[in-house]
Scaffold this motif. Structure first.
Motif, PDB file in Angstrom:
ATOM      1  N   ARG A  91       0.856  -1.187   0.000  1.00  0.00           N
ATOM      2  CA  ARG A  91       0.000   0.000   0.000  1.00  0.00           C
ATOM      3  C   ARG A  91       0.891   1.236   0.000  1.00  0.00           C
ATOM      4  O   ARG A  91       1.763   1.386   0.850  1.00  0.00           O
ATOM      5  CB  ARG A  91      -0.924   0.010   1.216  1.00  0.00           C
ATOM      6  CG  ARG A  91      -2.106  -0.937   1.059  1.00  0.00           C
ATOM      7  CD  ARG A  91      -3.192  -0.670   2.086  1.00  0.00           C
ATOM      8  NE  ARG A  91      -2.707  -0.846   3.440  1.00  0.00           N
ATOM      9  CZ  ARG A  91      -2.924  -0.006   4.448  1.00  0.00           C
ATOM     10  NH1 ARG A  91      -3.605   1.102   4.253  1.00  0.00           N
ATOM     11  NH2 ARG A  91      -2.451  -0.266   5.649  1.00  0.00           N
ATOM     12  N   SER A  93       0.451   5.457  -0.421  1.00  0.00           N
ATOM     13  CA  SER A  93      -0.689   6.368  -0.314  1.00  0.00           C
ATOM     14  C   SER A  93      -0.392   7.830  -0.619  1.00  0.00           C
ATOM     15  O   SER A  93      -1.313   8.644  -0.606  1.00  0.00           O
ATOM     16  CB  SER A  93      -1.256   6.290   1.109  1.00  0.00           C
ATOM     17  OG  SER A  93      -0.268   6.689   2.036  1.00  0.00           O
ATOM     18  N   ARG A  97      -5.458  10.392   2.301  1.00  0.00           N
ATOM     19  CA  ARG A  97      -6.590   9.489   2.494  1.00  0.00           C
ATOM     20  C   ARG A  97      -7.222   9.095   1.164  1.00  0.00           C
ATOM     21  O   ARG A  97      -7.880   8.048   1.065  1.00  0.00           O
ATOM     22  CB  ARG A  97      -7.630  10.153   3.403  1.00  0.00           C
ATOM     23  CG  ARG A  97      -7.187  10.221   4.858  1.00  0.00           C
ATOM     24  CD  ARG A  97      -8.220  10.874   5.744  1.00  0.00           C
ATOM     25  NE  ARG A  97      -7.836  10.789   7.150  1.00  0.00           N
ATOM     26  CZ  ARG A  97      -8.480  11.392   8.138  1.00  0.00           C
ATOM     27  NH1 ARG A  97      -9.563  12.117   7.884  1.00  0.00           N
ATOM     28  NH2 ARG A  97      -8.059  11.273   9.389  1.00  0.00           N
ATOM     29  N   ALA A 100      -5.559   5.831   0.409  1.00  0.00           N
ATOM     30  CA  ALA A 100      -5.308   5.005   1.592  1.00  0.00           C
ATOM     31  C   ALA A 100      -5.277   3.516   1.278  1.00  0.00           C
ATOM     32  O   ALA A 100      -4.559   2.753   1.942  1.00  0.00           O
ATOM     33  CB  ALA A 100      -6.359   5.293   2.669  1.00  0.00           C
ATOM     34  N   ASP A 101      -6.019   3.068   0.275  1.00  0.00           N
ATOM     35  CA  ASP A 101      -6.110   1.643  -0.027  1.00  0.00           C
ATOM     36  C   ASP A 101      -5.424   1.277  -1.342  1.00  0.00           C
ATOM     37  O   ASP A 101      -5.592   0.154  -1.833  1.00  0.00           O
ATOM     38  CB  ASP A 101      -7.582   1.213  -0.077  1.00  0.00           C
ATOM     39  CG  ASP A 101      -8.285   1.412   1.256  1.00  0.00           C
ATOM     40  OD1 ASP A 101      -7.657   1.122   2.301  1.00  0.00           O
ATOM     41  OD2 ASP A 101      -9.439   1.884   1.264  1.00  0.00           O
ATOM     42  N   VAL A 103      -2.800  -0.118  -3.792  1.00  0.00           N
ATOM     43  CA  VAL A 103      -1.721  -1.112  -3.772  1.00  0.00           C
ATOM     44  C   VAL A 103      -0.935  -0.983  -5.076  1.00  0.00           C
ATOM     45  O   VAL A 103      -1.507  -1.069  -6.168  1.00  0.00           O
ATOM     46  CB  VAL A 103      -2.276  -2.536  -3.615  1.00  0.00           C
ATOM     47  CG1 VAL A 103      -1.138  -3.554  -3.678  1.00  0.00           C
ATOM     48  CG2 VAL A 103      -3.025  -2.659  -2.292  1.00  0.00           C
TER      49      VAL A 103
END
Length: 485
Positions: A91, A93, A97, A100-101, A103
């Motif tokens: 991950r 980033s 935010r 945030a996820d 990859v």
């Protein structure tokens, strides 16, 4: 081989030699590093992702490669990666935010090259949102602290990398530098930070950069020789990057300080020819470095580039603001994520810019490039402060005043952005401590693609220092991870 402390504190070249000579193993070195990370990182919040099992597996593979006769130069040496560079399967980033996820689908070019050289990925380091802020704090992971004083910032945007290297949480770090994001944090934490010439280190795969042509993959370490070794592994030609080079121009041999010619013409510019305040301790440290070079037999002349009226970061800032607006403006207007207020303000400012204002900034960049080009026909290298001040509280975007003169939030950042906009190499090297015991950095700047010579002079300056900046700093106190302003 010795204590775990010795292993965790070793610089990259020493550790590589110990592993190759069989005095320790890559696994032993990684375990020592992991113990130091677990002990110190909660106070610093430098690494925001660390998986010791994955790292240990990579270290075992490095030991296997060594037994098989692999000659790779950095076998078993740990490295960290800034949270805006892709590491396959991790991950990543950008301190936002919004991502945030996310990859990473593949390694960044520099990450892949370091793996080829046998280095062991040790974790992801914190950065400001989109790497567009001069302190390292974000709404996803909180603030990173300076290991010299946990009440202070390491700077930004590569503050996580700088704090990690300074504190011995990894001897090598990959970063980015779009306006000083490697060099300024390096100066504030007493490490070496290199911003290569545009195109020297290809960067074809990763997040879109707000300022076309400005951002490069940077390098950090506690010794110039380690930065040279790191750059040697990743400065590989590739036209997959629009700014990439078609053939090799990097020479590790030319980065040897002993090979610098005595007739080298070094310009010393205490303010880079800009009307800006500089802290007296910083000015004195730079003056001392210039005098040491002169005593060593180099030709040192006080000289400034001949800038046109209006030279400075403010003339170029529309490029960053417009880039951020193009990438994230619509998403911000739709309220798709909770942005850092400072970053949101930059995006909103970019949305208000006209095409003519952006074009004017591009024309200004061309003019500044020509000023540097003319300057380097008379001088081989340029010595300036990296920053005009030392570190300030992490709760502030920047110091309120420098040398008693009130400054804006970017007053600390005046000496680095022009190097990016003109595509030149620049290296920050420690030159002492101020009266509070905080590091001061000198910036060596050269013509484009003179990276090896820049590092050679940085190595000579490093050799003059009486303080041992290669020894990791251990923070004196331990507040909770991620304390935010």
């Amino acid at each position: 081989m010795g204590t775990d402390t010795r292993l965790a504190s070793a610089d990259a070249c020493t550790l590589a030699r110990w592993i190759r000579q069989g005095e320790t193993s890559a696994v032993e070195a990684f375990d020592a590093l992991a113990a130091r990370i677990e002990a110190l990182n909660p106070a610093l919040n430098a690494l925001i992702r660390f998986d010791p099992d994955t790292g240990r597996a990579q270290a075992r593979e490095a030991d296997r490669r060594l037994r098989a006769g692999d000659p790779a130069a950095l076998l078993g040496v740990p490295f960290t990666v800034k949270d805006n560079l892709w590491v396959a399967g991790q991950r990543v980033s950008q301190g936002s935010r919004r991502f945030a996820d996310f990859v990473a689908p593949q390694d960044a070019f520099a990450v892949a090259r370091l793996r080829d050289a046998g280095a062991v990925f040790a974790g992801i380091t914190n950065c400001s949102e989109f790497a567009c802020k001069g302190v390292t704090v974000n709404r996803l992971f909180g603030a990173t602290k300076n290991p010299y004083d946990l009440a202070l910032t390491p700077g930004g945007s590569s503050g996580g990398a700088a704090a990690a290297v300074a504190a011995g949480l990894g001897p090598l770090a990959l970063t980015t530098d779009g306006g000083g994001s490697t060099r300024r944090p390096a100066a504030h934490t007493g490490v070496v930070g290199m911003k290569p010439s545009a195109g020297l280190v290809p960067h074809p795969a990763g997040f879109a950069e707000p300022v076309f042509g400005n951002a490069v993959v940077g390098q950090m370490a506690r010794r110039v020789a380690d930065v040279v070794a790191l750059l040697d592994a990743i400065a590989v030609p590739s036209l997959a990057d629009p700014q990439g080079l078609p053939r090799p121009v990097w020479s590790r041999d030319e980065a040897d300080p002993a090979r610098l010619p005595r007739g080298l013409r070094i310009a010393f510019s205490p303010t880079l020819g800009l009307d800006v305040p500089v802290d007296p301790d910083v000015a004195a440290a730079l003056e001392a470095a210039a005098m040491q070079l002169e005593r060593a037999g180099f030709v040192v002349e006080r000289a400034d580039p001949a800038w046109p009226a209006g030279t400075g970061e403010s003339a170029l800032m529309p490029l960053q603001l417009a880039g951020l607006a193009a990438l994230y403006g619509d998403a911000l207007k739709r309220g798709e994520w909770d942005a850092d207020p400072d970053i949101a303000a930059q995006i909103e400012a970019g949305l208000k810019l006209s095409g003519a204002e952006v074009a004017n900034a591009l024309f200004a960049r061309d003019t500044f490039y020509r000023s540097f080009d003319a300057f380097f026909t008379q001088h081989d290298l340029l010595l300036t402060p990296t920053t005009p001040c030392t570190a300030w509280p992490f709760t502030q975007a920047g110091p309120a005043a420098i040398a008693g003169v009130p400054v804006g939030p970017r007053g600390h950042a005046v000496f680095t952005p022009l190097v990016n906009h003109c595509f030149l190499p620049g290296c920050s090297v420690p030159v002492g401590l101020d009266r509070r015991g905080l590091p001061i950095g000198a910036q060596v700047i050269g013509p484009r693609l003179a990276d090896a010579r820049v590092l050679a002079l940085a190595g000579r300056i490093e050799a003059f220092q009486t303080h041992d900046f290669a020894r990791p700093v251990t923070p004196a106190a331990t507040p909770q991870r991620g304390d935010t302003p």
